[in-house]
Design a protein around this motif. Structure first.
Motif, PDB file in Angstrom:
ATOM      1  N   ARG A   1       0.848  -1.190   0.000  1.00  0.00           N
ATOM      2  CA  ARG A   1       0.000   0.000   0.000  1.00  0.00           C
ATOM      3  C   ARG A   1       0.884   1.241   0.000  1.00  0.00           C
ATOM      4  O   ARG A   1       1.868   1.304   0.743  1.00  0.00           O
ATOM      5  CB  ARG A   1      -0.888   0.009   1.235  1.00  0.00           C
ATOM      6  N   PHE A   2       0.528   2.217  -0.823  1.00  0.00           N
ATOM      7  CA  PHE A   2       1.284   3.454  -0.922  1.00  0.00           C
ATOM      8  C   PHE A   2       0.463   4.596  -0.348  1.00  0.00           C
ATOM      9  O   PHE A   2      -0.725   4.740  -0.668  1.00  0.00           O
ATOM     10  CB  PHE A   2       1.637   3.747  -2.383  1.00  0.00           C
ATOM     11  N   ILE A   3       1.083   5.397   0.506  1.00  0.00           N
ATOM     12  CA  ILE A   3       0.435   6.570   1.075  1.00  0.00           C
ATOM     13  C   ILE A   3       1.010   7.803   0.387  1.00  0.00           C
ATOM     14  O   ILE A   3       2.224   8.021   0.382  1.00  0.00           O
ATOM     15  CB  ILE A   3       0.663   6.650   2.591  1.00  0.00           C
ATOM     16  N   THR A   4       0.143   8.591  -0.219  1.00  0.00           N
ATOM     17  CA  THR A   4       0.566   9.785  -0.946  1.00  0.00           C
ATOM     18  C   THR A   4      -0.076  11.023  -0.325  1.00  0.00           C
ATOM     19  O   THR A   4      -0.941  10.916   0.545  1.00  0.00           O
ATOM     20  CB  THR A   4       0.162   9.690  -2.428  1.00  0.00           C
ATOM     21  N   GLY A   5       0.347  12.181  -0.806  1.00  0.00           N
ATOM     22  CA  GLY A   5      -0.230  13.424  -0.322  1.00  0.00           C
ATOM     23  C   GLY A   5       0.796  14.524  -0.221  1.00  0.00           C
ATOM     24  O   GLY A   5       2.003  14.264  -0.188  1.00  0.00           O
TER      25      GLY A   5
ATOM     26  N   ASN B   1      17.418  -8.152   6.450  1.00  0.00           N
ATOM     27  CA  ASN B   1      17.188  -7.763   7.841  1.00  0.00           C
ATOM     28  C   ASN B   1      15.735  -7.827   8.269  1.00  0.00           C
ATOM     29  O   ASN B   1      15.452  -8.074   9.446  1.00  0.00           O
ATOM     30  CB  ASN B   1      17.726  -6.349   8.086  1.00  0.00           C
ATOM     31  N   ALA B   2      14.805  -7.585   7.358  1.00  0.00           N
ATOM     32  CA  ALA B   2      13.389  -7.657   7.727  1.00  0.00           C
ATOM     33  C   ALA B   2      13.015  -9.106   8.023  1.00  0.00           C
ATOM     34  O   ALA B   2      13.296 -10.011   7.230  1.00  0.00           O
ATOM     35  CB  ALA B   2      12.517  -7.105   6.601  1.00  0.00           C
ATOM     36  N   GLN B   3      12.405  -9.332   9.167  1.00  0.00           N
ATOM     37  CA  GLN B   3      11.991 -10.676   9.540  1.00  0.00           C
ATOM     38  C   GLN B   3      10.905 -11.173   8.593  1.00  0.00           C
ATOM     39  O   GLN B   3      10.076 -10.406   8.113  1.00  0.00           O
ATOM     40  CB  GLN B   3      11.480 -10.662  10.979  1.00  0.00           C
ATOM     41  N   LYS B   4      10.906 -12.457   8.322  1.00  0.00           N
ATOM     42  CA  LYS B   4       9.901 -13.032   7.438  1.00  0.00           C
ATOM     43  C   LYS B   4       8.510 -12.765   8.010  1.00  0.00           C
ATOM     44  O   LYS B   4       8.254 -12.945   9.196  1.00  0.00           O
ATOM     45  CB  LYS B   4      10.124 -14.532   7.280  1.00  0.00           C
ATOM     46  N   GLY B   5       7.603 -12.321   7.149  1.00  0.00           N
ATOM     47  CA  GLY B   5       6.247 -12.026   7.577  1.00  0.00           C
ATOM     48  C   GLY B   5       6.085 -10.679   8.241  1.00  0.00           C
ATOM     49  O   GLY B   5       5.041 -10.397   8.827  1.00  0.00           O
ATOM     50  N   SER B   6       7.104  -9.810   8.138  1.00  0.00           N
ATOM     51  CA  SER B   6       7.062  -8.504   8.799  1.00  0.00           C
ATOM     52  C   SER B   6       6.155  -7.513   8.079  1.00  0.00           C
ATOM     53  O   SER B   6       5.849  -7.670   6.895  1.00  0.00           O
ATOM     54  CB  SER B   6       8.466  -7.888   8.861  1.00  0.00           C
ATOM     55  N   LEU B   7       5.781  -6.487   8.816  1.00  0.00           N
ATOM     56  CA  LEU B   7       5.201  -5.281   8.238  1.00  0.00           C
ATOM     57  C   LEU B   7       6.371  -4.365   7.919  1.00  0.00           C
ATOM     58  O   LEU B   7       7.080  -3.910   8.819  1.00  0.00           O
ATOM     59  CB  LEU B   7       4.254  -4.611   9.237  1.00  0.00           C
ATOM     60  N   ALA B   8       6.620  -4.093   6.635  1.00  0.00           N
ATOM     61  CA  ALA B   8       7.717  -3.232   6.210  1.00  0.00           C
ATOM     62  C   ALA B   8       7.193  -1.820   5.982  1.00  0.00           C
ATOM     63  O   ALA B   8       6.250  -1.620   5.209  1.00  0.00           O
ATOM     64  CB  ALA B   8       8.364  -3.781   4.942  1.00  0.00           C
ATOM     65  N   LEU B   9       7.800  -0.858   6.647  1.00  0.00           N
ATOM     66  CA  LEU B   9       7.415   0.551   6.536  1.00  0.00           C
ATOM     67  C   LEU B   9       8.563   1.296   5.872  1.00  0.00           C
ATOM     68  O   LEU B   9       9.691   1.286   6.377  1.00  0.00           O
ATOM     69  CB  LEU B   9       7.145   1.135   7.926  1.00  0.00           C
ATOM     70  N   ILE B  10       8.291   1.941   4.744  1.00  0.00           N
ATOM     71  CA  ILE B  10       9.353   2.573   3.956  1.00  0.00           C
ATOM     72  C   ILE B  10       8.964   4.023   3.689  1.00  0.00           C
ATOM     73  O   ILE B  10       7.912   4.299   3.107  1.00  0.00           O
ATOM     74  CB  ILE B  10       9.574   1.838   2.623  1.00  0.00           C
TER      75      ILE B  10
ATOM     76  N   LYS C   1       9.859 -12.831   1.085  1.00  0.00           N
ATOM     77  CA  LYS C   1       9.897 -12.690   2.540  1.00  0.00           C
ATOM     78  C   LYS C   1       8.510 -12.710   3.190  1.00  0.00           C
ATOM     79  O   LYS C   1       8.416 -12.650   4.413  1.00  0.00           O
ATOM     80  CB  LYS C   1      10.586 -11.364   2.908  1.00  0.00           C
ATOM     81  N   GLY C   2       7.442 -12.770   2.390  1.00  0.00           N
ATOM     82  CA  GLY C   2       6.104 -12.741   2.965  1.00  0.00           C
ATOM     83  C   GLY C   2       5.794 -11.425   3.656  1.00  0.00           C
ATOM     84  O   GLY C   2       5.124 -11.396   4.688  1.00  0.00           O
ATOM     85  N   LEU C   3       6.271 -10.313   3.082  1.00  0.00           N
ATOM     86  CA  LEU C   3       6.129  -9.008   3.714  1.00  0.00           C
ATOM     87  C   LEU C   3       4.798  -8.346   3.364  1.00  0.00           C
ATOM     88  O   LEU C   3       4.262  -8.535   2.273  1.00  0.00           O
ATOM     89  CB  LEU C   3       7.258  -8.073   3.267  1.00  0.00           C
ATOM     90  N   GLN C   4       4.306  -7.566   4.295  1.00  0.00           N
ATOM     91  CA  GLN C   4       3.259  -6.590   4.027  1.00  0.00           C
ATOM     92  C   GLN C   4       3.950  -5.233   4.031  1.00  0.00           C
ATOM     93  O   GLN C   4       4.701  -4.916   4.957  1.00  0.00           O
ATOM     94  CB  GLN C   4       2.173  -6.627   5.103  1.00  0.00           C
ATOM     95  N   CYS C   5       3.750  -4.417   3.007  1.00  0.00           N
ATOM     96  CA  CYS C   5       4.518  -3.180   2.850  1.00  0.00           C
ATOM     97  C   CYS C   5       3.603  -1.961   2.830  1.00  0.00           C
ATOM     98  O   CYS C   5       2.581  -1.955   2.154  1.00  0.00           O
ATOM     99  CB  CYS C   5       5.330  -3.211   1.555  1.00  0.00           C
ATOM    100  N   ILE C   6       4.009  -0.933   3.562  1.00  0.00           N
ATOM    101  CA  ILE C   6       3.347   0.364   3.509  1.00  0.00           C
ATOM    102  C   ILE C   6       4.424   1.388   3.183  1.00  0.00           C
ATOM    103  O   ILE C   6       5.427   1.498   3.894  1.00  0.00           O
ATOM    104  CB  ILE C   6       2.650   0.706   4.832  1.00  0.00           C
ATOM    105  N   VAL C   7       4.218   2.120   2.097  1.00  0.00           N
ATOM    106  CA  VAL C   7       5.237   3.014   1.563  1.00  0.00           C
ATOM    107  C   VAL C   7       4.685   4.430   1.486  1.00  0.00           C
ATOM    108  O   VAL C   7       3.627   4.650   0.900  1.00  0.00           O
ATOM    109  CB  VAL C   7       5.680   2.551   0.149  1.00  0.00           C
ATOM    110  N   ALA C   8       5.404   5.376   2.081  1.00  0.00           N
ATOM    111  CA  ALA C   8       5.037   6.791   1.966  1.00  0.00           C
ATOM    112  C   ALA C   8       5.863   7.411   0.847  1.00  0.00           C
ATOM    113  O   ALA C   8       7.091   7.278   0.832  1.00  0.00           O
ATOM    114  CB  ALA C   8       5.300   7.519   3.284  1.00  0.00           C
ATOM    115  N   THR C   9       5.198   8.064  -0.105  1.00  0.00           N
ATOM    116  CA  THR C   9       5.923   8.557  -1.276  1.00  0.00           C
ATOM    117  C   THR C   9       5.265   9.806  -1.860  1.00  0.00           C
ATOM    118  O   THR C   9       4.068  10.045  -1.686  1.00  0.00           O
ATOM    119  CB  THR C   9       5.999   7.464  -2.364  1.00  0.00           C
ATOM    120  N   HIS C  10       6.084  10.593  -2.563  1.00  0.00           N
ATOM    121  CA  HIS C  10       5.591  11.732  -3.347  1.00  0.00           C
ATOM    122  C   HIS C  10       5.514  11.396  -4.834  1.00  0.00           C
ATOM    123  O   HIS C  10       5.004  12.192  -5.615  1.00  0.00           O
ATOM    124  CB  HIS C  10       6.527  12.938  -3.182  1.00  0.00           C
ATOM    125  N   SER C  11       6.058  10.242  -5.231  1.00  0.00           N
ATOM    126  CA  SER C  11       6.257   9.956  -6.651  1.00  0.00           C
ATOM    127  C   SER C  11       5.273   8.922  -7.179  1.00  0.00           C
ATOM    128  O   SER C  11       5.274   7.774  -6.721  1.00  0.00           O
ATOM    129  CB  SER C  11       7.688   9.455  -6.879  1.00  0.00           C
TER     130      SER C  11
END
Length: 398
Positions: free
Chosen positions: A29-33, A328-337, A363-373
């Motif tokens: 999921r990408f968070i924009t604004g 470094n991210a543990q398997k199944g982690s919530l990755a915040l970028i 890695k089975g990650l769930q990702c939340i990314v904050a971006t302007h692009s």
């Protein structure tokens, strides 16, 4: 897995409602604004909560935060501070004006409160310490990994008498040393598994057809170990000998154990190497070995070895994000970028979604990314939550 996030009156201005499970097949999921609407703050809320750093919320203006996981709901709410709760020396502190915090853990199915505790701003002590311990145990069971926007240097500190000494290390070099240790440890274990001494204690007779089939399956795995220097260059499975069928089975078992041990690390190494190589760092080649982890050499005539600080800022950002998510991210982690596009050329921005999907799958990650692009998510707006739109909902035409 993180399901939903609701924030009421962040900064006293904005209320947001996120659904992070809109598409389980693509848990990104990408968070924009625009600047100032709280993209980085939202990542900070999630990261600090999962670190059980409740004091982070002390000076953060908000009315209520709800964070739901698979079966549990965490609620952080502001409640008025009673005069009896505040010591005289704290009564003039501005953070007491926001009210104390109540942190609760509820069961989503019936919304029954399971645990709760309260924190008074400016005071470390809490009411109902058992409730805090239960909530911390739950939160620490939800792994996460945060990659912030200040990622090029790693700050270290230590005490020298009464003085705190700080230093900064280049993170690219730090990660190269980390990979070196991982590969060295793997090589040591593999060479122990492949020790000739193991043949005498593991006789497992095998017929020729079975031997050849298992040997064929092992070929690529053994080659990968040799290519990355994880096994002695002289090791190979011998031709089948009918009079030594027990020894043949022992060779197979040793090789299968070695390949099985090496595979999880090699899958990460190969994905890391593939992403870097196809990104084509200009006139540079990556090399990977237990002797140095990873390093880059220039394509000039002298094949100059490059220090991590010799790489461009964009190359360093790219390496750090890729390495840390993979290793470094543990398997199944919530990755915040936070702002992955920093210093990226437009082509690298357009490749980000492909890269992060491959890493998330491994890695089975769930990702939340904050971006302007918009290039970061390949203009797939359906993967985004825009803070401006959420805080300025369009009125339906009458």
């Amino acid at each position: 897995m993180l399901n939903k996030l609701k924030i009421k009156n962040l900064f006293g201005l904005y209320s947001y409602d996120f659904d992070f499970l809109f598409c389980k097949e693509s848990p990104i999921r990408f968070i924009t604004g625009p600047n100032g609407y709280g993209k980085s703050t939202i990542l900070g809320i999630l990261s600090h909560l999962l670190q059980c750093d409740f004091m982070y919320f002390e000076n953060l203006p908000f009315e209520e935060i709800q964070i739901s996981f698979d079966e549990k709901l965490i609620v952080i709410s502001r409640i008025p501070v009673e005069a009896s709760d505040i010591r005289e020396d704290l009564s003039k502190k501005s953070n007491t004006k926001q009210g104390k915090m109540r942190i609760s853990l509820l069961n989503i199915s019936n919304l029954v409160k399971e645990s709760s505790f309260e924190i008074i701003p400016g005071i470390e002590s809490v009411k109902d310490n058992s409730g805090r311990l239960e909530i911390e145990m739950f939160l620490r069971g939800e792994p996460h990994y945060f990659i912030g926007d200040r990622r090029l240097l790693k700050t270290n500190s230590w005490m020298n008498g009464s003085e705190v000494i700080k230093s900064s290390d280049n993170v690219v070099n730090h990660n190269a040393e980390d990979l070196k240790k991982r590969l060295e440890n793997c090589r040591e274990q593999i060479n122990s598994i492949l020790s000739i001494q193991n043949l005498a204690v593991d006789f497992s007779p095998v017929v020729e057809e079975v031997y050849e089939n298992r040997k064929a399956v092992l070929t690529s795995g053994l080659k990968r170990m040799l290519d990355y220097g994880l096994a002695k260059g002289s090791f190979e499975l011998p031709a089948y000998q009918p009079m030594a069928d027990g020894l043949m089975g022992s060779f197979l078992n040793m090789a299968e154990n070695a390949v099985g041990f090496a595979t999880p690390l090699l899958e990460k190494v190969e994905l890391f190497k593939n992403i870097i190589e196809r990104s084509d760092f200009v006139d540079k080649d990556i090399q990977i070995s237990p002797d140095y982890g990873y390093r880059f050499v220039s394509r000039n005539q002298d094949r100059t070895l490059l220090d991590g600080s010799d790489l461009s800022s964009g190359e360093q950002h790219f390496l750090i994000q890729t390495y840390e998510l993979i290793f470094n991210a543990q398997k199944g982690s919530l990755a915040l970028i936070d702002e992955p596009e920093m210093s990226f050329h437009i082509i690298w921005q357009m490749d980000f979604l492909r890269n992060i999907r491959e890493i998330a799958k491994l890695k089975g990650l769930q990702c939340i990314v904050a971006t302007h692009s918009p290039q970061i998510f390949d203009s797939m707006w359906e993967l985004t939550s825009d803070l401006y739109e959420m805080s300025h909902p369009q009125k339906e035409d009458e």
